[in-house]
Design a protein around this motif. Structure first.
Motif, PDB file in Angstrom:
ATOM      1  N   CYS A  54      43.788  36.827  15.517  1.00 20.56           N
ATOM      2  CA  CYS A  54      43.717  37.518  14.228  1.00 20.56           C
ATOM      3  C   CYS A  54      45.028  37.438  13.448  1.00 20.56           C
ATOM      4  CB  CYS A  54      43.327  38.977  14.441  1.00 20.56           C
ATOM      5  SG  CYS A  54      44.615  39.996  15.226  1.00 20.56           S
ATOM      6  N   LEU A  55      46.116  37.064  14.101  1.00 20.43           N
ATOM      7  CA  LEU A  55      47.433  37.177  13.486  1.00 20.43           C
ATOM      8  C   LEU A  55      47.703  36.214  12.331  1.00 20.43           C
ATOM      9  CD1 LEU A  55      49.586  37.900  16.659  1.00 20.43           C
ATOM     10  CD2 LEU A  55      48.781  39.504  14.914  1.00 20.43           C
ATOM     11  N   PRO A  56      47.157  34.989  12.303  1.00 21.71           N
ATOM     12  CA  PRO A  56      47.416  34.129  11.139  1.00 21.71           C
ATOM     13  C   PRO A  56      46.957  34.752   9.820  1.00 21.71           C
ATOM     14  CG  PRO A  56      46.582  32.821  12.964  1.00 21.71           C
ATOM     15  CD  PRO A  56      46.447  34.257  13.369  1.00 21.71           C
ATOM     16  N   TRP A  57      46.036  35.711   9.872  1.00 22.23           N
ATOM     17  CA  TRP A  57      45.563  36.385   8.668  1.00 22.23           C
ATOM     18  C   TRP A  57      46.166  37.778   8.508  1.00 22.23           C
ATOM     19  CZ3 TRP A  57      42.437  33.466  11.855  1.00 22.23           C
ATOM     20  CH2 TRP A  57      41.878  32.314  11.276  1.00 22.23           C
ATOM     21  N   LEU A  58      46.218  38.557   9.591  1.00 21.85           N
ATOM     22  CA  LEU A  58      46.714  39.927   9.482  1.00 21.85           C
ATOM     23  C   LEU A  58      48.226  40.002   9.387  1.00 21.85           C
ATOM     24  CD1 LEU A  58      44.408  41.930  11.923  1.00 21.85           C
ATOM     25  CD2 LEU A  58      44.173  41.535   9.465  1.00 21.85           C
ATOM     26  N   TRP A  59      48.925  39.022   9.913  1.00 23.42           N
ATOM     27  CA  TRP A  59      50.391  38.990   9.847  1.00 23.42           C
ATOM     28  C   TRP A  59      50.811  37.578   9.446  1.00 23.42           C
ATOM     29  CZ3 TRP A  59      54.094  40.684  14.384  1.00 23.42           C
ATOM     30  CH2 TRP A  59      55.340  41.031  13.828  1.00 23.42           C
ATOM     31  N   SER A  60      50.277  37.165   8.308  1.00 24.76           N
ATOM     32  CA  SER A  60      50.442  35.782   7.869  1.00 24.76           C
ATOM     33  C   SER A  60      51.887  35.464   7.518  1.00 24.76           C
ATOM     34  CB  SER A  60      49.559  35.521   6.643  1.00 24.76           C
ATOM     35  OG  SER A  60      49.806  34.238   6.114  1.00 24.76           O
ATOM     36  N   PRO A  61      52.349  34.268   7.861  1.00 21.71           N
ATOM     37  CA  PRO A  61      53.704  33.854   7.476  1.00 21.71           C
ATOM     38  C   PRO A  61      53.790  33.386   6.031  1.00 21.71           C
ATOM     39  CG  PRO A  61      52.653  32.122   8.728  1.00 21.71           C
ATOM     40  CD  PRO A  61      51.693  33.281   8.720  1.00 21.71           C
ATOM     41  N   VAL A  62      52.647  33.345   5.341  1.00 20.53           N
ATOM     42  CA  VAL A  62      52.630  32.928   3.939  1.00 20.53           C
ATOM     43  C   VAL A  62      51.967  34.019   3.106  1.00 20.53           C
ATOM     44  CG1 VAL A  62      52.565  30.485   4.533  1.00 20.53           C
ATOM     45  CG2 VAL A  62      50.425  31.707   4.167  1.00 20.53           C
ATOM     46  N   ALA A  63      52.314  34.052   1.825  1.00 18.36           N
ATOM     47  CA  ALA A  63      51.740  35.044   0.925  1.00 18.36           C
ATOM     48  C   ALA A  63      50.397  34.547   0.394  1.00 18.36           C
ATOM     49  CB  ALA A  63      52.692  35.309  -0.232  1.00 18.36           C
ATOM     50  N   GLY A  64      49.542  35.492   0.064  1.00 15.45           N
ATOM     51  CA  GLY A  64      48.305  35.140  -0.620  1.00 15.45           C
ATOM     52  C   GLY A  64      47.116  34.865   0.269  1.00 15.45           C
ATOM     53  N   ARG A  65      47.282  34.905   1.574  1.00 18.21           N
ATOM     54  CA  ARG A  65      46.155  34.615   2.457  1.00 18.21           C
ATOM     55  C   ARG A  65      45.302  35.868   2.650  1.00 18.21           C
ATOM     56  NH1 ARG A  65      47.929  31.827   7.736  1.00 18.21           N
ATOM     57  NH2 ARG A  65      48.093  30.052   6.328  1.00 18.21           N
ATOM     58  N   ARG A  66      44.002  35.706   2.583  1.00 21.71           N
ATOM     59  CA  ARG A  66      43.092  36.837   2.753  1.00 21.71           C
ATOM     60  C   ARG A  66      43.191  37.409   4.165  1.00 21.71           C
ATOM     61  NH1 ARG A  66      37.988  35.644   2.890  1.00 21.71           N
ATOM     62  NH2 ARG A  66      38.348  33.457   3.368  1.00 21.71           N
ATOM     63  N   ARG A  67      43.107  38.723   4.272  1.00 18.34           N
ATOM     64  CA  ARG A  67      43.180  39.369   5.578  1.00 18.34           C
ATOM     65  C   ARG A  67      41.813  39.578   6.218  1.00 18.34           C
ATOM     66  NH1 ARG A  67      47.912  43.956   5.920  1.00 18.34           N
ATOM     67  NH2 ARG A  67      49.628  42.652   5.186  1.00 18.34           N
ATOM     68  N   ALA A  68      40.764  39.463   5.432  1.00 17.38           N
ATOM     69  CA  ALA A  68      39.425  39.764   5.947  1.00 17.38           C
ATOM     70  C   ALA A  68      39.065  38.979   7.210  1.00 17.38           C
ATOM     71  CB  ALA A  68      38.383  39.528   4.852  1.00 17.38           C
ATOM     72  N   PRO A  69      39.338  37.669   7.278  1.00 12.90           N
ATOM     73  CA  PRO A  69      39.008  36.948   8.525  1.00 12.90           C
ATOM     74  C   PRO A  69      39.740  37.515   9.736  1.00 12.90           C
ATOM     75  CG  PRO A  69      39.396  35.395   6.733  1.00 12.90           C
ATOM     76  CD  PRO A  69      39.823  36.733   6.239  1.00 12.90           C
ATOM     77  N   GLY A  70      40.986  37.952   9.527  1.00 12.11           N
ATOM     78  CA  GLY A  70      41.743  38.523  10.633  1.00 12.11           C
ATOM     79  C   GLY A  70      41.135  39.816  11.138  1.00 12.11           C
ATOM     80  N   TRP A  71      40.684  40.663  10.214  1.00 11.88           N
ATOM     81  CA  TRP A  71      40.034  41.903  10.633  1.00 11.88           C
ATOM     82  C   TRP A  71      38.753  41.621  11.407  1.00 11.88           C
ATOM     83  CZ3 TRP A  71      42.827  45.904  11.003  1.00 11.88           C
ATOM     84  CH2 TRP A  71      43.799  46.222  10.066  1.00 11.88           C
TER      85      TRP A  71
END
Length: 240
Positions: A162-179
């Motif tokens: 889940c971390l590439p989305w919930l704690w993304s190293p880049v701005a602008g990425r949606r968090r929904a997939p991580g959740w």
């Protein structure tokens, strides 16, 4: 113009607080000695009646283990498959390393453990004396090798997904997939833990500690890798 970075500090603090709450709850469960009372509601002096129930043993235990193996192979495919969008190859590789490290850590801890499974406890017809799973100096009279929960780790080891989305190293990425990935992993891990508790294989604390261990590895490893992951994102367009 350099890319805008996400609010790393606030995200890191929120994650650290959530992990600390989990750790305190797990320590509280251990300190209160809740394992034996819970297992006493499930087992009897003759053992655990649901130990070999087809749904628990064949479907949820054996089948769950096969699904975990398939998921791990699919994770390798996700890492190796070229993708024009989503997490970068470097992020996917980091997830794979952290998942593998979580699996190995739980396996090594189990090999070193002196704690026996509940179905070996004397209260349920076995020979082992109920004692703390942190007792590393003396055995309990049983086979040992039961702590932490191996079956639960087959799901909870995937927490890093889940971390590439919930704690993304880049701005602008949606968090929904991580959740969604986080919910799926926690649901699968919880189901695996409950299955083994009902069968008498692991008390609840084993699943809780597996969650603590796997999440600690995922979060610490991702935190250390973030500068390396951000360096790649500077040369790569933002993807969702």
């Amino acid at each position: 113009m350099s890319p805008v970075r996400p609010p790393v500090v606030s995200t890191a603090n929120a994650i650290a607080r959530a992990w600390l709450v989990l750790l305190l709850l797990t320590l509280g469960w251990d300190a209160a000695g809740m394992d034996l009372p819970v297992m006493s509601q499930i087992g009897t002096s003759a053992g655990f009646p649901w130990r070999h129930h087809p749904l628990l043993e064949t479907v949820l235990h054996d089948g769950g283990r096969q699904l975990a193996t398939l998921a791990y192979l699919m994770l390798w495919g996700w890492v190796l498959w070229p993708a024009a969008s989503g997490p970068s190859r470097r992020e996917r590789g980091t997830v794979l390393v952290l998942v593998t490290l979580s699996m190995l850590t739980v396996s090594l801890l189990k090999q070193a453990s002196r704690a026996s499974c509940p179905w070996e406890w004397s209260a349920f017809g076995g020979t082992a004396v109920y004692t703390s799973h942190w007792n590393l100096l003396t055995g309990d009279g049983g086979a040992g090798g039961c702590f932490p929960g191996g079956h639960a780790s087959s799901a909870l080891s995937f927490l890093a997904l889940c971390l590439p989305w919930l704690w993304s190293p880049v701005a602008g990425r949606r968090r929904a997939p991580g959740w969604r990935w986080l919910a799926a992993v926690l649901l699968a891990g919880g189901l695996a833990g409950v299955t083994q508790t009902l069968r008498g294989a692991h008390p609840p604390s084993h699943t809780l500690w597996t969650l603590v261990i796997c999440s600690a590895i995922a979060l610490a490893g991702w935190r250390m890798a973030r500068p390396w992951l951000r360096a790649e994102s500077v040369q790569r367009p933002v993807t969702l």
